[in-house]
Every structure is written in C-alpha cells, then in structure tokens.
Design an enzyme around this catalytic site. Structure first.
Site, PDB file in Angstrom:
ATOM      1  N   TYR A   1     -75.107   7.815 -23.104  1.00 57.32           N
ATOM      2  CA  TYR A   1     -75.687   6.907 -22.088  1.00 57.32           C
ATOM      3  C   TYR A   1     -75.084   7.190 -20.710  1.00 57.32           C
ATOM      4  O   TYR A   1     -74.654   6.273 -20.003  1.00 57.32           O
ATOM      5  CB  TYR A   1     -75.441   5.433 -22.458  1.00 57.32           C
TER       6      TYR A   1
ATOM      7  N   LYS B   1     -45.637  11.130 -28.191  1.00 57.23           N
ATOM      8  CA  LYS B   1     -45.809   9.670 -28.097  1.00 57.23           C
ATOM      9  C   LYS B   1     -46.311   9.246 -29.473  1.00 57.23           C
ATOM     10  O   LYS B   1     -47.375   8.638 -29.628  1.00 57.23           O
ATOM     11  CB  LYS B   1     -46.810   9.340 -26.976  1.00 57.23           C
TER      12      LYS B   1
ATOM     13  N   ASP C   1     -42.257   8.578 -22.468  1.00 58.87           N
ATOM     14  CA  ASP C   1     -41.784   7.617 -21.461  1.00 58.87           C
ATOM     15  C   ASP C   1     -40.260   7.696 -21.325  1.00 58.87           C
ATOM     16  O   ASP C   1     -39.722   7.679 -20.205  1.00 58.87           O
ATOM     17  CB  ASP C   1     -42.262   6.193 -21.789  1.00 58.87           C
TER      18      ASP C   1
ATOM     19  N   ASP D   1     -47.498  19.230 -18.666  1.00 60.57           N
ATOM     20  CA  ASP D   1     -47.969  19.330 -17.284  1.00 60.57           C
ATOM     21  C   ASP D   1     -47.292  18.266 -16.413  1.00 60.57           C
ATOM     22  O   ASP D   1     -46.801  18.541 -15.319  1.00 60.57           O
ATOM     23  CB  ASP D   1     -49.495  19.158 -17.262  1.00 60.57           C
TER      24      ASP D   1
ATOM     25  N   ASP E   1     -43.941  18.660 -13.452  1.00 58.94           N
ATOM     26  CA  ASP E   1     -43.947  18.230 -12.043  1.00 58.94           C
ATOM     27  C   ASP E   1     -42.651  17.478 -11.731  1.00 58.94           C
ATOM     28  O   ASP E   1     -42.090  17.607 -10.634  1.00 58.94           O
ATOM     29  CB  ASP E   1     -45.155  17.324 -11.752  1.00 58.94           C
TER      30      ASP E   1
HETATM   31  N1  GGG Z   1     -51.633  27.545  -9.567  1.00 58.93           N
HETATM   32  C1  GGG Z   1     -52.845  27.269 -10.189  1.00 58.93           C
HETATM   33  C2  GGG Z   1     -53.362  25.902  -9.832  1.00 58.93           C
HETATM   34  O1  GGG Z   1     -54.102  25.766  -8.907  1.00 58.93           O
HETATM   35  N2  GGG Z   1     -52.904  24.903 -10.552  1.00 58.93           N
HETATM   36  C3  GGG Z   1     -53.263  23.568 -10.269  1.00 58.93           C
HETATM   37  C4  GGG Z   1     -53.705  22.779 -11.432  1.00 58.93           C
HETATM   38  O2  GGG Z   1     -54.358  21.782 -11.247  1.00 58.93           O
HETATM   39  N3  GGG Z   1     -53.336  23.163 -12.629  1.00 58.93           N
HETATM   40  C5  GGG Z   1     -53.670  22.432 -13.778  1.00 58.93           C
HETATM   41  C6  GGG Z   1     -52.897  22.879 -14.957  1.00 58.93           C
HETATM   42  O3  GGG Z   1     -51.989  23.682 -14.852  1.00 58.93           O
HETATM   43  O4  GGG Z   1     -53.196  22.397 -16.035  1.00 58.93           O
END
Ligand code: GGG
Length: 355
Positions: free
Chosen positions: A147, A191, A224, A248, A252
C-alpha cells in the site's frame, strides 16, 4: 628494479571524493615506487553526475568492469538532490555484495599530536579496529512496501543473519586480534536481549569460535553498553566485531574519539581474494565543505596504507602510515576538522614530502 604492476579501479564519486582521491593516487604512486610497484589507474566517472545523465549510479556491466582489477579505490557517494538510499544502493552496497567484501575493517588510532574530544586519552592510548560485517545483517535489503504512499502503508525491512556469514566475520576478527598482537582482545556487539533470533545466533557463534582461540580475551556487549564504553574506556578496546548497522554506527564513534572522521580509513575485504577488495575513507561526500579545498585527505591516505598492505606491499603501506604519523606529530599542518587552517593539498603535500 623489476616493477610489479597493479590495476586499480578508481571511483572518485561525489562531493569531496573528487578532492581526496587525486591525492590518494599521488601517495600510492610515490609509496609504490620506493618498493618496486607501479599502478595502472582505471578511472570511472560513476556517481551522482552519472545518475543525472543516465538515471543510474553506474552503468550496466559496471561490476564486470571492476572484476578484473587488483583493488578498487573509492572516494565518496551521496548528493543532496538524490535520496541517500538511491546513491548507496546504486553503487556502494552492490559492489560490497557482488565481490563478497564481507569484512569492513575500520581502524581508529589516536595519533600523537592529535587531540581527542575526550579529556583523558593522549596519543597512543586509543588503538582499536571495528570489524563490521559488510554483506548481510540489517543492510541485506530484504523487505518491501505494501500500500505504498497510502495511509495504511506497511514497510518491512528484514535483517538477515546466516550461520556462515556470522561465523566467518567473527573468525576474521579473532584472526585479526592474533595478527595485531596488541591487546589480544575481541569484543562482540549485539542487541540479543531484544533481537532474539539473528543476534542470538551471533552470540552463540561468538562463544563457539572464541573457544578455538584460548589465548584471546573476549567480551560480549549490548550495543547500548558498547556506545557508553567507547566513551568511558576507549583504551580497553582492541578488535570490535559487530553487525553491519552496529559496526557502521560504532565506527563513527571510534573515528571521532581519535579526532575526526577525516582520519577514519576503511577496507572492504574479500579475505578469500576471489574478488577485488575496496578501500575508501569512512566519511561521505560532505556537500557542506565540497569544493572548498579543506577536506581532510588523511582518511583517504590511510586507506591507501590498507590497500598497499592488501596487495602485499606491507613496506609501502607502513611508509604511508609513518608519513601521516610524522605530519601529525611534528607539524601544525592540519585541515579545519582537526583545528588547523591548512588546505587539503597542503596536508597531502606534507605527507608526500615525508614519503
Ligand atoms: N566513502 C564512501 C561513502 O561515501 N560512504 C558514506 C556512506 O554513507 N557509507 C555508508 C556505509 O558505509 O554503509
């Protein structure tokens, strides 16, 4: 000296990718030359501009064009005028999957001379690597809409965890802890209290593989708690293994703990070497600073270190890492993300001079 030659497929991609990749190529050539290696670059103009012209991020047959290369060198993908799921699923994720690049290796080292946003750690204190499962998990892209665009719309997104996929990434993490020979510690992230199937399989597999590596210390954390402990005791981590999404996110955090996303390299490895592996800075296309000449080239240059090591040019890779460490320890040459006023070119030139 007999020169070994390597074919490198290059996708500079979008935004700042166009600015960092040329410096990465210069560094690769300079480091290779000193170790008897030459590179033949095959540049591909894929990405957002290609999408505007052709309605897709890369051409039909793109994967075949990449297949014969010895490695893939990628800048960044993403454009403010294209939804992110289109750019990611149109280029980066298909490459990782098609070439079974199941191990995404993201080191985070606090270099002497770089200031962490945390108060305690000083250069050398943080030295960890996040090993992210890279082909399945939450990024499996299994699901659909029902939908669509109606008020009763349903979206289903299924995470996929296979025994084979989980076991091989966990085994990779243990082997890496042995190879690094630093803290000899592997931390597994799930998790599984809330996600009672796939992540329970992960926990069970982690325990089974750990039993084979008696001299490696282990730890299992919920994601967490891991997020908290990355901040609270970053020095305690060595190799951290996590699913696609959790890896991911955590990488960061580890990147900013050691000063900047601009210092975060990554290798998308097919450890079986059936297919080419891919090397890229962790950062994206950064449209806010693209074109200003101030993007930090060091994440890309440190990805070159990983690429060279993967090609068996460990000496050349070490030279690149040492040159980066020298620039950070001995000079104030830094881009604004690290509190400096230097340009991308000035930083890359400083690394090149030390090579
Ligand atoms: N250097 C590659 C790039 O642009 N990575 C940004 C991104 O959003 N990567 C997602 C990921 O690594 O899963």
């Amino acid at each position: 000296m007999v020169m070994a030659s390597f074919r490198i497929a290059v996708i500079a991609g979008d935004g700042v990718g166009q600015e960092v990749i040329p410096h990465g190529k210069r560094i690769m050539e300079a480091a290779g030359r000193r170790h008897g290696a030459a590179f033949e670059f095959q540049d591909h103009d894929w990405g957002a501009d290609y999408y505007f012209r052709h309605g897709r991020m890369m051409p039909v047959g793109a994967l075949d064009a990449l297949r014969e290369s010895d490695a893939i060198f990628l800048g960044a993908v993403g454009h403010p005028d294209i939804p992110d799921h289109v750019t990611l699923n149109g280029l980066l994720l298909p490459i990782r999957r098609a070439f079974d690049q199941y191990a995404n290796v993201r080191p985070a080292i606090l270099f002497p001379g770089v200031v962490s946003p945390l108060r305690r750690p000083k250069g050398g204190d943080i030295d960890m690597v996040v090993v992210r499962e890279n082909t399945e998990g939450e990024y499996a892209q299994v699901g659909g809409f029902v939908y669509q665009h109606e008020p009763e719309e349903v979206a289903i997104q299924t995470a996929v965890f296979t025994r084979r996929g989980v076991e091989r990434i966990i085994r990779f993490a243990f082997d890496l802890a042995v190879k690094r020979d630093k803290k000899r510690r592997v931390t597994s992230i799930t998790k599984s209290n809330a996600q009672g199937f796939g992540m329970v399989l992960w926990d069970r597999t982690f325990q089974a593989v750990a039993a084979e590596y008696g001299d490696i210390e282990t730890e299992s954390l919920l994601v967490d708690a891991a997020a908290m402990n990355f901040i609270r005791r970053p020095e305690s981590f060595d190799v951290v293994v996590a699913s696609n999404l959790f890896g991911d996110i955590l990488s960061d955090i580890s990147a900013i703990l050691v000063g900047s996303m601009g210092l975060a390299p990554s290798a998308n490895l097919d450890p079986s070497r059936r297919y080419p592996s891919m090397f890229e800075p962790v950062h994206g296309s950064a449209p806010d600073i693209a074109g200003k000449g101030i993007v930090n080239p060091l994440a890309t240059i440190l990805s070159v270190e990983q690429l060279l090591a993967h090609l068996g040019l460990e000496g050349a890779g070490k030279d690149v890492g040492a040159a980066v460490a020298m620039v950070l320890a001995e000079t104030n040459i830094r881009t604004p993300d690290l509190g400096g006023e230097s340009t991308t070119t000035q930083v890359a030139d400083a690394v090149l001079a030390r090579l």
